[in-house]
Design a protein around this motif. Structure first.
Motif, PDB file in Angstrom:
ATOM      1  N   THR A  89       0.923  -1.108   0.390  1.00 13.70           N
ATOM      2  CA  THR A  89       0.030  -0.017  -0.264  1.00 13.70           C
ATOM      3  C   THR A  89       0.989   1.193   0.129  1.00 13.70           C
ATOM      4  O   THR A  89       0.899   2.286  -0.768  1.00 13.70           O
ATOM      5  CB  THR A  89      -0.464  -0.246   1.420  1.00 13.70           C
ATOM      6  N   ARG A  90       2.144   1.293   0.652  1.00 14.40           N
ATOM      7  CA  ARG A  90       3.063   2.251   0.865  1.00 14.40           C
ATOM      8  C   ARG A  90       3.328   2.970  -0.731  1.00 14.40           C
ATOM      9  O   ARG A  90       3.678   3.530  -1.381  1.00 14.40           O
ATOM     10  CB  ARG A  90       3.853   2.084   1.845  1.00 14.40           C
ATOM     11  N   LEU A  91       4.220   1.452  -1.363  1.00 12.90           N
ATOM     12  CA  LEU A  91       3.974   1.868  -3.033  1.00 12.90           C
ATOM     13  C   LEU A  91       3.385   2.462  -3.527  1.00 12.90           C
ATOM     14  O   LEU A  91       3.514   2.924  -4.577  1.00 12.90           O
ATOM     15  CB  LEU A  91       5.069   0.678  -3.703  1.00 12.90           C
ATOM     16  N   VAL A  92       2.311   1.803  -3.459  1.00 11.14           N
ATOM     17  CA  VAL A  92       1.652   2.286  -4.617  1.00 11.14           C
ATOM     18  C   VAL A  92       0.629   4.023  -4.206  1.00 11.14           C
ATOM     19  O   VAL A  92       0.980   4.724  -4.699  1.00 11.14           O
ATOM     20  CB  VAL A  92       0.075   1.476  -3.999  1.00 11.14           C
ATOM     21  N   ALA A  93       0.837   4.287  -2.689  1.00 12.48           N
ATOM     22  CA  ALA A  93       0.267   5.734  -2.600  1.00 12.48           C
ATOM     23  C   ALA A  93       1.633   6.656  -3.148  1.00 12.48           C
ATOM     24  O   ALA A  93       1.302   7.681  -2.990  1.00 12.48           O
ATOM     25  CB  ALA A  93       0.288   5.158  -0.746  1.00 12.48           C
ATOM     26  N   ASN A  94       2.242   6.159  -3.206  1.00 12.19           N
ATOM     27  CA  ASN A  94       4.032   7.271  -2.887  1.00 12.19           C
ATOM     28  C   ASN A  94       4.592   6.867  -4.171  1.00 12.19           C
ATOM     29  O   ASN A  94       5.573   7.193  -4.826  1.00 12.19           O
ATOM     30  CB  ASN A  94       4.351   6.907  -1.923  1.00 12.19           C
ATOM     31  N   HIS A  95       3.846   5.949  -5.480  1.00  7.00           N
ATOM     32  CA  HIS A  95       4.332   5.741  -6.857  1.00  7.00           C
ATOM     33  C   HIS A  95       4.976   7.273  -7.518  1.00  7.00           C
ATOM     34  O   HIS A  95       3.987   8.246  -7.603  1.00  7.00           O
ATOM     35  CB  HIS A  95       2.923   4.363  -7.779  1.00  7.00           C
ATOM     36  N   SER A  96       5.258   6.439  -8.007  1.00  2.76           N
ATOM     37  CA  SER A  96       6.295   8.264  -8.448  1.00  2.76           C
ATOM     38  C   SER A  96       5.817   9.460  -8.776  1.00  2.76           C
ATOM     39  O   SER A  96       5.504   9.903  -9.207  1.00  2.76           O
ATOM     40  CB  SER A  96       5.912   7.778 -10.422  1.00  2.76           C
ATOM     41  N   PHE A  97       6.566   9.775  -7.738  1.00  2.00           N
ATOM     42  CA  PHE A  97       6.994  10.709  -6.572  1.00  2.00           C
ATOM     43  C   PHE A  97       5.946  11.723  -6.232  1.00  2.00           C
ATOM     44  O   PHE A  97       5.212  12.831  -6.202  1.00  2.00           O
ATOM     45  CB  PHE A  97       8.274  11.568  -7.537  1.00  2.00           C
ATOM     46  N   ALA A  98       4.676  10.424  -6.106  1.00  2.00           N
ATOM     47  CA  ALA A  98       3.157  11.442  -5.635  1.00  2.00           C
ATOM     48  C   ALA A  98       3.461  12.061  -4.234  1.00  2.00           C
ATOM     49  O   ALA A  98       2.187  13.195  -4.500  1.00  2.00           O
ATOM     50  CB  ALA A  98       2.057  10.266  -5.738  1.00  2.00           C
ATOM     51  N   LEU A  99       4.113  12.149  -3.662  1.00  2.00           N
ATOM     52  CA  LEU A  99       4.294  13.664  -3.080  1.00  2.00           C
ATOM     53  C   LEU A  99       4.578  14.225  -3.233  1.00  2.00           C
ATOM     54  O   LEU A  99       3.625  15.602  -2.146  1.00  2.00           O
ATOM     55  CB  LEU A  99       5.610  12.500  -1.291  1.00  2.00           C
ATOM     56  N   LEU A 100       4.891  14.671  -4.356  1.00  2.00           N
ATOM     57  CA  LEU A 100       5.433  16.097  -4.943  1.00  2.00           C
ATOM     58  C   LEU A 100       3.421  16.613  -5.066  1.00  2.00           C
ATOM     59  O   LEU A 100       3.048  17.795  -5.431  1.00  2.00           O
ATOM     60  CB  LEU A 100       5.352  16.490  -5.900  1.00  2.00           C
ATOM     61  N   GLU A 101       3.132  15.895  -6.157  1.00  4.12           N
ATOM     62  CA  GLU A 101       1.807  15.834  -6.237  1.00  4.12           C
ATOM     63  C   GLU A 101       0.356  15.686  -5.234  1.00  4.12           C
ATOM     64  O   GLU A 101      -0.116  16.749  -5.187  1.00  4.12           O
ATOM     65  CB  GLU A 101       1.027  14.327  -7.845  1.00  4.12           C
ATOM     66  N   ALA A 102       0.607  15.382  -3.921  1.00  6.09           N
ATOM     67  CA  ALA A 102       0.050  15.295  -3.142  1.00  6.09           C
ATOM     68  C   ALA A 102       0.162  16.696  -2.578  1.00  6.09           C
ATOM     69  O   ALA A 102      -0.671  17.548  -2.170  1.00  6.09           O
ATOM     70  CB  ALA A 102       0.328  14.356  -1.893  1.00  6.09           C
ATOM     71  N   ASP A 103       1.401  16.783  -2.356  1.00  9.22           N
ATOM     72  CA  ASP A 103       1.400  18.748  -2.090  1.00  9.22           C
ATOM     73  C   ASP A 103       1.145  20.208  -3.047  1.00  9.22           C
ATOM     74  O   ASP A 103      -0.181  20.642  -2.456  1.00  9.22           O
ATOM     75  CB  ASP A 103       3.159  18.796  -2.597  1.00  9.22           C
ATOM     76  N   GLU A 104       0.731  19.274  -4.351  1.00  7.02           N
ATOM     77  CA  GLU A 104      -0.061  20.622  -4.741  1.00  7.02           C
ATOM     78  C   GLU A 104      -1.281  19.999  -4.429  1.00  7.02           C
ATOM     79  O   GLU A 104      -2.200  21.498  -4.711  1.00  7.02           O
ATOM     80  CB  GLU A 104      -0.217  19.770  -6.721  1.00  7.02           C
ATOM     81  N   ARG A 105      -2.036  19.264  -4.154  1.00  2.00           N
ATOM     82  CA  ARG A 105      -3.519  18.496  -3.840  1.00  2.00           C
ATOM     83  C   ARG A 105      -3.707  19.232  -1.943  1.00  2.00           C
ATOM     84  O   ARG A 105      -5.330  19.111  -1.847  1.00  2.00           O
ATOM     85  CB  ARG A 105      -4.301  17.826  -3.539  1.00  2.00           C
ATOM     86  N   GLY A 106      -2.705  19.544  -2.085  1.00  5.10           N
ATOM     87  CA  GLY A 106      -2.903  19.755  -0.520  1.00  5.10           C
ATOM     88  C   GLY A 106      -3.007  18.913   0.477  1.00  5.10           C
ATOM     89  O   GLY A 106      -3.822  18.335   1.563  1.00  5.10           O
ATOM     90  N   LEU A 107      -2.933  17.239  -0.356  1.00 12.78           N
ATOM     91  CA  LEU A 107      -2.920  15.880   0.741  1.00 12.78           C
ATOM     92  C   LEU A 107      -1.365  15.419   1.139  1.00 12.78           C
ATOM     93  O   LEU A 107      -1.312  14.424   0.970  1.00 12.78           O
ATOM     94  CB  LEU A 107      -3.367  15.268  -0.056  1.00 12.78           C
ATOM     95  N   ARG A 108      -0.620  16.306   0.821  1.00  9.77           N
ATOM     96  CA  ARG A 108       0.542  15.645   1.568  1.00  9.77           C
ATOM     97  C   ARG A 108       0.278  15.322   2.829  1.00  9.77           C
ATOM     98  O   ARG A 108       1.246  14.314   2.970  1.00  9.77           O
ATOM     99  CB  ARG A 108       2.480  16.926   1.725  1.00  9.77           C
ATOM    100  N   GLU A 109      -0.020  15.425   3.992  1.00 12.34           N
ATOM    101  CA  GLU A 109      -0.241  15.638   4.911  1.00 12.34           C
ATOM    102  C   GLU A 109      -0.989  14.487   5.458  1.00 12.34           C
ATOM    103  O   GLU A 109       0.104  13.013   6.111  1.00 12.34           O
ATOM    104  CB  GLU A 109       0.121  17.039   6.306  1.00 12.34           C
ATOM    105  N   VAL A 110      -1.640  13.943   4.834  1.00  7.59           N
ATOM    106  CA  VAL A 110      -2.993  13.453   4.689  1.00  7.59           C
ATOM    107  C   VAL A 110      -1.804  11.753   4.007  1.00  7.59           C
ATOM    108  O   VAL A 110      -1.830  10.874   4.909  1.00  7.59           O
ATOM    109  CB  VAL A 110      -3.755  13.317   4.171  1.00  7.59           C
TER     110      VAL A 110
END
Length: 189
Positions: A89-110
């Motif tokens: 689940t952690r690989l799926v959640a973070n694939h291809s630098f998803a954390l950076l997209e999460a930042d753009e979406r305001g979802l990084r902390e989540v």
């Protein structure tokens, strides 16, 4: 991970993507095919990579799109509905630098709170390589062409366009590290 778990991952991905999103399913199959090229350098982690490759875009399924951010929606579905392995689940959640997209979406902390990054950088890089060297139709491609295709599809100023421009240096570096190992250079870390 066993062949049984890989079969499960393939079935889940097919059930969620094949009918509503056939092009996404084609991409997913191509990403899984790319994962098979890394079996020799991943050893016992090859099955985990294959499962992640099969499931990395499952969150695009219309029935699963709760937040509209496919890495988070897919990882939550795998964890909450299927009780999937934490590493998967952690690989799926973070694939291809998803954390950076999460930042753009305001979802990084989540994303960081629910699915922290894996410490195995090579495994993370391997999934980036699989995803970012596969076209939307499932064919192998260069990373440069893949990034250009994403920018063309979403637009340079779109949320995804901003993310992919921001993530590109990291994507290129991850792909280069995997390709160096495939060329016979030793793994790092």
């Amino acid at each position: 991970m066993s062949e049984q778990l890989i079969s499960w991952a393939r079935t889940v991905a097919r059930n969620e993507l094949a009918e509503p999103l056939p092009r996404r399913w084609a991409h997913t199959q191509g990403v899984a095919d790319r994962a098979s090229r890394l079996e020799g350098v991943l050893g016992r982690q090859a099955g985990l990579l294959t499962c992640a490759a099969l499931l990395h875009d499952v969150g695009y399924a219309p029935t699963l799109a709760a937040t509209g951010f496919h890495p988070l929606d897919g990882a939550r579905f795998l964890r909450d509905v299927h009780g999937a392995d934490d590493q998967l689940t952690r690989l799926v959640a973070n694939h291809s630098f998803a954390l950076l997209e999460a930042d753009e979406r305001g979802l990084r902390e989540v994303l960081e709170a629910e699915f922290p990054l894996l410490e195995d950088q090579f495994l993370v890089d391997a999934l980036v390589w699989c995803d970012m060297t596969t076209t939307p139709d499932g064919s192998p491609t260069t990373t440069e062409a893949r990034v250009a295709e994403i920018l063309g599809r979403y637009g340079v100023e779109s949320l995804v366009g901003r993310f992919i421009r921001r993530a590109s240096p990291e994507i290129f570096a991850a792909v280069a590290r995997v390709e160096a190992v495939l060329a016979g250079q030793p793994r790092w870390g």
